[in-house]
Every structure is written in structure tokens, then in C-alpha cells.
Design a protein around this motif. Structure first.
Motif, PDB file in Angstrom:
ATOM      1  N   GLY A   1       1.222  -1.023   0.040  1.00  0.00           N
ATOM      2  CA  GLY A   1      -0.323  -0.096   0.195  1.00  0.00           C
ATOM      3  C   GLY A   1       0.365   0.914  -0.256  1.00  0.00           C
ATOM      4  N   ASP A   2       0.544   2.296   0.788  1.00  0.00           N
ATOM      5  CA  ASP A   2       1.556   3.232   0.555  1.00  0.00           C
ATOM      6  C   ASP A   2       2.524   3.438   1.627  1.00  0.00           C
ATOM      7  OD1 ASP A   2       0.261   3.423   3.206  1.00  0.00           O
ATOM      8  OD2 ASP A   2      -0.770   5.341   2.822  1.00  0.00           O
ATOM      9  N   LEU A   3       3.296   2.237   2.184  1.00  0.00           N
ATOM     10  CA  LEU A   3       4.051   1.517   3.414  1.00  0.00           C
ATOM     11  C   LEU A   3       5.451   1.179   2.586  1.00  0.00           C
ATOM     12  CD1 LEU A   3       3.084  -0.541   5.888  1.00  0.00           C
ATOM     13  CD2 LEU A   3       3.442   1.920   5.750  1.00  0.00           C
ATOM     14  N   LEU A   4       6.468   2.136   2.935  1.00  0.00           N
ATOM     15  CA  LEU A   4       7.934   1.204   2.100  1.00  0.00           C
ATOM     16  C   LEU A   4       8.764   0.803   3.336  1.00  0.00           C
ATOM     17  CD1 LEU A   4       9.273   0.710  -0.179  1.00  0.00           C
ATOM     18  CD2 LEU A   4      10.688   3.236   0.171  1.00  0.00           C
ATOM     19  N   ILE A   5       8.767  -0.719   3.159  1.00  0.00           N
ATOM     20  CA  ILE A   5       9.294  -1.605   4.228  1.00  0.00           C
ATOM     21  C   ILE A   5      10.573  -1.483   3.525  1.00  0.00           C
ATOM     22  CG2 ILE A   5       9.742  -3.697   5.408  1.00  0.00           C
ATOM     23  CD1 ILE A   5       6.037  -3.347   4.890  1.00  0.00           C
TER      24      ILE A   5
ATOM     25  N   ARG B   1      16.120  -1.660   7.555  1.00  0.00           N
ATOM     26  CA  ARG B   1      15.581  -1.345   8.902  1.00  0.00           C
ATOM     27  C   ARG B   1      14.688  -0.547   8.869  1.00  0.00           C
ATOM     28  NH1 ARG B   1      16.140  -5.478  11.517  1.00  0.00           N
ATOM     29  NH2 ARG B   1      14.939  -5.066  14.101  1.00  0.00           N
ATOM     30  N   ARG B   2      14.003   0.525   8.242  1.00  0.00           N
ATOM     31  CA  ARG B   2      13.393   1.337   8.197  1.00  0.00           C
ATOM     32  C   ARG B   2      12.186   1.452   7.686  1.00  0.00           C
ATOM     33  NH1 ARG B   2      14.832   4.831   3.796  1.00  0.00           N
ATOM     34  NH2 ARG B   2      13.894   6.737   5.424  1.00  0.00           N
ATOM     35  N   VAL B   3      10.889   1.859   7.988  1.00  0.00           N
ATOM     36  CA  VAL B   3       9.751   1.822   7.498  1.00  0.00           C
ATOM     37  C   VAL B   3       8.781   3.370   6.758  1.00  0.00           C
ATOM     38  CG1 VAL B   3       7.373   1.068   8.129  1.00  0.00           C
ATOM     39  CG2 VAL B   3       8.953   0.202   9.039  1.00  0.00           C
TER      40      VAL B   3
ATOM     41  N   GLU C   1       6.711   9.425   5.216  1.00  0.00           N
ATOM     42  CA  GLU C   1       7.083   9.806   6.262  1.00  0.00           C
ATOM     43  C   GLU C   1       7.829   8.369   7.349  1.00  0.00           C
ATOM     44  OE1 GLU C   1       4.381  11.921   9.377  1.00  0.00           O
ATOM     45  OE2 GLU C   1       4.170  13.509   8.056  1.00  0.00           O
ATOM     46  N   GLU C   2       8.310   8.817   7.979  1.00  0.00           N
ATOM     47  CA  GLU C   2       9.099   7.867   8.911  1.00  0.00           C
ATOM     48  C   GLU C   2       8.770   6.982   9.510  1.00  0.00           C
ATOM     49  OE1 GLU C   2      13.668   6.009  10.188  1.00  0.00           O
ATOM     50  OE2 GLU C   2      12.966   7.317   8.772  1.00  0.00           O
TER      51      GLU C   2
END
Length: 223
Positions: free
Chosen positions: A127-131, A136-138, A143-144
Motif C-alpha cells: 500500500g502506502d508503506l515502504l519497508i 530497517r526503515r519503514v 514520513e518515517e
């Protein structure tokens, strides 16, 4: 041009099932029973991904994995197993496996494992998440999201097993490090609740993480 998938399993029934599942969405599939046949095909063909059974007679799946990574270092390899122990998982990852498929599996689980393997394994979108697994960042909507180590490990495990339901006992074993069912399911529920809150998940209408009541959780990647 069709995406080519190599299937290696010494059980004819499993090969037949995998070929059927993978052919349906349009993958071009070559299926063989052993390591030497697989290496010959890998040398001659341009495969986008390989599905390799760990427990095979002759050359084992881990041995074949090492040889495939020598021949084609950039080719993702998904290991197929009837039981996934922490030690076996670590060994496969050290040798270059990008993921696991646990028997018995469904068609959705097979396709999800292949889809994930064909993506950039270090950066996955849901979706609108980048993993970003390596950093080790989301990031959500530019916005982090600040996650604890445990929360990120929990999310990362769901990402690596996207499309299938991950049970409470498996999460306690693989994320928390408990042996068997020594941990509390409530521990998982509380951590999942905090994780969902931080990524903006509405538990009533899940966009990223679905709860399968009494069983566990599944990551979904809706667009």
C-alpha cells in the motif's frame, strides 16, 4: 517474454502441483527431479527464480542452492520445506536463499513467495508503506515510522512470508526466540496492536495486516 521459473523437487506430485500453480498466471515453468538436471538447465537457460526442495535424494537443496548462486548470483532462490527450523532457516539465508515455502502450501502461498522473490528483496511496498529490510526503515506517505527492534522484526517476518498465514507459535519461535509454544499468544497480540497503531492500520478494515482469528496474521499488499 514470459518469466521463467525453475522448479526442483524429487516428488512428482509436488512438481505437478507447482507447475500447475505457476503456469496459471502465465509463468514459463521447467520442472526437474534433481540437482544435476537443475544445474544443466540453469547453465543453459535464463531463469528469473528457482523453487528448490531442501530434502532431496542425491544433491540436497542447500547444496544445490550454493551451486545455483555460483552459476547465477542474482537469481532468487526460494527453498521448499516440510518443516522450517530456526537453524535450517539461518543456513539457507546464509547460502543466499531469498525466502521459504512451507509444505503443505496453497496456490496463493506459492504465488506470493514467487512474487516476493521476484521483487527487490530489500525494499518492499505494501500500500502506502515502504519497508526497507536492509536499512530497517519503514516509510508511510513520505514520513518515517519509528518502530522498536521487536516491532520491525515482527513486520519484516510477515513481509518475508507475505500471502500466507503466520501462526502464533511460529511468530513466538522466529521473532521472539521462544522454543516450542513457551510464549504467550497475548504477547504477540499486544506487539501486533502497537505495530498496527504505528503504521496507521485500522484493525476493523485492515490494509496491511489481516488477523486470522485463533491462528495468526497475514501480510497483504493491496494497491
Amino acid at each position: 517474454m514470459k518469466v521463467k521459473i525453475l522448479v526442483v523437487d524429487d516428488e512428482p506430485d509436488i512438481r505437478e502441483i507447482l507447475v500447475r500453480y505457476l503456469s496459471a498466471p502465465g509463468y514459463e515453468v521447467a520442472a526437474v527431479a534433481g540437482g544435476q538436471e537443475a544445474l544443466a538447465l540453469a547453465e543453459a537457460g535464463d531463469f528469473a527464480l528457482a523453487l528448490v526442495d531442501i530434502s532431496m535424494s542425491g544433491m540436497s537443496g542447500l547444496e544445490l542452492l550454493a551451486e545455483l548462486k555460483r552459476l547465477a548470483p542474482d537469481m532468487p532462490v526460494v527453498l521448499v520445506t516440510a518443516y522450517l527450523s530456526s537453524r535450517g532457516k539461518d543456513e539457507g539465508l546464509k547460502r543466499g536463499a531469498c525466502g521459504y515455502l512451507v509444505k503443505p502450501f496453497t496456490e496463493a502461498e506459492v504465488l506470493a513467495a514467487v512474487e516476493l522473490g521476484l521483487r527487490d528483496p530489500e525494499a518492499v511496498r505494501a500500500g502506502d508503506l515502504l519497508i526497507d529490510l536492509r536499512a530497517r526503515r519503514v516509510v508511510r506517505r513520505d514520513e518515517e515510522v519509528c518502530l522498536t527492534r521487536l516491532e520491525f522484526d515482527l513486520l519484516a517476518y510477515l513481509v518475508r512470508n507475505a500471502g500466507r498465514v503466520v501462526g502464533y507459535d511460529e511468530l513466538l519461535r522466529e521473532v521472539w526466540g521462544y522454543a516450542g509454544d513457551a510464549g504467550s499468544y497475548e504477547l504477540v497480540r499486544m506487539a501486533m496492536s502497537r505495530l498496527r497503531g504505528k503504521i496507521g492500520e485500522n484493525a476493523a478494515q485492515p490494509q496491511y495486516i489481516e488477523c486470522v482469528r485463533g491462528v495468526g496474521y497475514r501480510l497483504v499488499r493491496r494497491r
